[in-house]
Design an enzyme around this catalytic site. Structure first.
Site, mmCIF file in Angstrom:
data_model
loop_
_atom_site.group_PDB
_atom_site.id
_atom_site.type_symbol
_atom_site.label_atom_id
_atom_site.label_comp_id
_atom_site.label_asym_id
_atom_site.label_seq_id
_atom_site.Cartn_x
_atom_site.Cartn_y
_atom_site.Cartn_z
ATOM 1 N N ASN A 1 0.809 -1.237 0.000
ATOM 2 C CA ASN A 1 0.000 0.000 0.000
ATOM 3 C C ASN A 1 0.836 1.279 0.000
ATOM 4 O O ASN A 1 0.385 2.339 0.409
ATOM 5 C CB ASN A 1 -1.030 -0.035 1.128
ATOM 6 C CG ASN A 1 -0.395 -0.051 2.505
ATOM 7 O OD1 ASN A 1 0.831 -0.018 2.633
ATOM 8 N ND2 ASN A 1 -1.212 -0.082 3.538
ATOM 9 N N HIS B 1 3.505 4.979 4.319
ATOM 10 C CA HIS B 1 3.197 4.983 5.750
ATOM 11 C C HIS B 1 3.012 6.420 6.224
ATOM 12 O O HIS B 1 3.718 7.317 5.780
ATOM 13 C CB HIS B 1 4.340 4.346 6.552
ATOM 14 C CG HIS B 1 4.201 4.582 8.026
ATOM 15 N ND1 HIS B 1 3.421 3.770 8.824
ATOM 16 C CD2 HIS B 1 4.676 5.563 8.834
ATOM 17 C CE1 HIS B 1 3.442 4.246 10.071
ATOM 18 N NE2 HIS B 1 4.206 5.331 10.104
ATOM 19 N N GLU C 1 7.924 8.036 15.973
ATOM 20 C CA GLU C 1 8.449 7.613 14.675
ATOM 21 C C GLU C 1 9.491 8.597 14.146
ATOM 22 O O GLU C 1 10.503 8.176 13.573
ATOM 23 C CB GLU C 1 7.291 7.433 13.685
ATOM 24 C CG GLU C 1 6.449 6.202 14.034
ATOM 25 C CD GLU C 1 5.140 6.075 13.265
ATOM 26 O OE1 GLU C 1 4.404 5.104 13.526
ATOM 27 O OE2 GLU C 1 4.843 6.943 12.413
HETATM 28 P P1 DAT Z 1 -1.691 2.007 8.317
HETATM 29 O O1 DAT Z 1 -0.457 1.766 7.503
HETATM 30 O O2 DAT Z 1 -2.825 2.503 7.475
HETATM 31 O O3 DAT Z 1 -1.433 2.868 9.536
HETATM 32 P P2 DAT Z 1 -1.746 -0.257 10.150
HETATM 33 O O4 DAT Z 1 -0.909 0.581 11.056
HETATM 34 O O5 DAT Z 1 -2.970 -0.887 10.716
HETATM 35 O O6 DAT Z 1 -2.206 0.575 8.851
HETATM 36 O O7 DAT Z 1 -0.880 -1.427 9.511
HETATM 37 C C1 DAT Z 1 0.449 -1.179 9.106
HETATM 38 C C2 DAT Z 1 0.691 -1.865 7.787
HETATM 39 O O8 DAT Z 1 0.511 -3.276 7.935
HETATM 40 C C3 DAT Z 1 -0.295 -1.488 6.672
HETATM 41 O O9 DAT Z 1 0.076 -0.286 6.025
HETATM 42 C C4 DAT Z 1 -0.212 -2.671 5.779
HETATM 43 C C5 DAT Z 1 -0.019 -3.826 6.745
HETATM 44 N N1 DAT Z 1 -1.300 -4.464 7.046
HETATM 45 C C6 DAT Z 1 -2.296 -3.957 7.824
HETATM 46 N N2 DAT Z 1 -3.337 -4.786 7.888
HETATM 47 C C7 DAT Z 1 -2.988 -5.864 7.131
HETATM 48 C C8 DAT Z 1 -3.628 -7.087 6.781
HETATM 49 N N3 DAT Z 1 -4.850 -7.386 7.224
HETATM 50 N N4 DAT Z 1 -2.960 -7.955 5.974
HETATM 51 C C9 DAT Z 1 -1.726 -7.657 5.520
HETATM 52 N N5 DAT Z 1 -1.063 -6.544 5.802
HETATM 53 C C10 DAT Z 1 -1.682 -5.654 6.596
HETATM 54 MG MG MG Z 2 -0.341 2.508 11.253
#
Ligand code: DAT
Ligand code: MG
Length: 151
Positions: A114, A117, A128
């Site tokens: 995606n 970050h 961070e």
């Molecule tokens: P964000 O990056 O939107 O803050 P997060 O902190 O919940 O999201 O998760 C960090 C990263 O982990 C995210 O950018 C992509 C990965 N990720 C999150 N949920 C996931 C999932 N269900 N399966 C695989 N990768 C995931």
């Molecule tokens: Mg996050």
């Protein structure tokens, strides 16, 4: 203006796909100020520190392997409301659910790739920034555009 700073990183997929200028442009044209930037390949251990909140999640190991798999563009952006609005520019975590017009909505397809970050709140932003940058790497300056962005 009530200035705050957030940590933004273009992950290895975004760097390899040639999306650096596209993404930097979105923050720059919005009116935010770049105060730190560097290209680095984080170690796996460093990635684990960055994502420590997620260590119980099943995807944690793969996520950390991915973040450490190539160059990451680490940045600090400053501006009024930049932490929350930066997340808005980025879009929902899963690009299948991100709105068009957002970075992930326009440029990504799956959650495991995606692109970008962004810190999710004032505490994580502070942590961070401190993890990725030394204080002397944060450049304080007055942007010539400031009086036009903020009035
Ligand atoms: P964000 O990056 O939107 O803050 P997060 O902190 O919940 O999201 O998760 C960090 C990263 O982990 C995210 O950018 C992509 C990965 N990720 C999150 N949920 C996931 C999932 N269900 N399966 C695989 N990768 C995931
Ligand atoms: Mg996050």
């Amino acid at each position: 203006a009530e200035m705050e700073r957030t940590f933004i990183a273009i992950k290895p997929d975004g760097v390899q796909r040639g999306l650096i200028s596209e993404i930097v442009n979105r923050f720059e044209r919005k009116g935010y100020k770049l105060v730190a930037i560097k290209l680095i390949v984080p170690s796996k251990g460093f990635a684990e520190k960055h994502y420590h909140d997620l260590k119980e999640r099943p995807f944690f190991n793969g996520l950390c392997d991915f973040l450490s798999s190539g160059p990451v563009l680490a940045m600090v952006w400053e501006g009024e409301g930049v932490i929350k609005y930066g997340r808005k520019l980025i879009g929902a975590t899963d690009p299948q659910k991100s709105e068009p017009g957002t970075i992930r909505g326009d440029l990504g397809v799956v959650v495991g790739r995606n692109i970008i970050h962004g810190s999710d709140g004032p505490e994580t932003a502070k942590d961070e920034i401190a993890l990725w940058f030394e204080p002397k790497e944060l450049v304080s300056y007055t942007s010539n555009a400031e009086k036009w962005v903020y009035g």
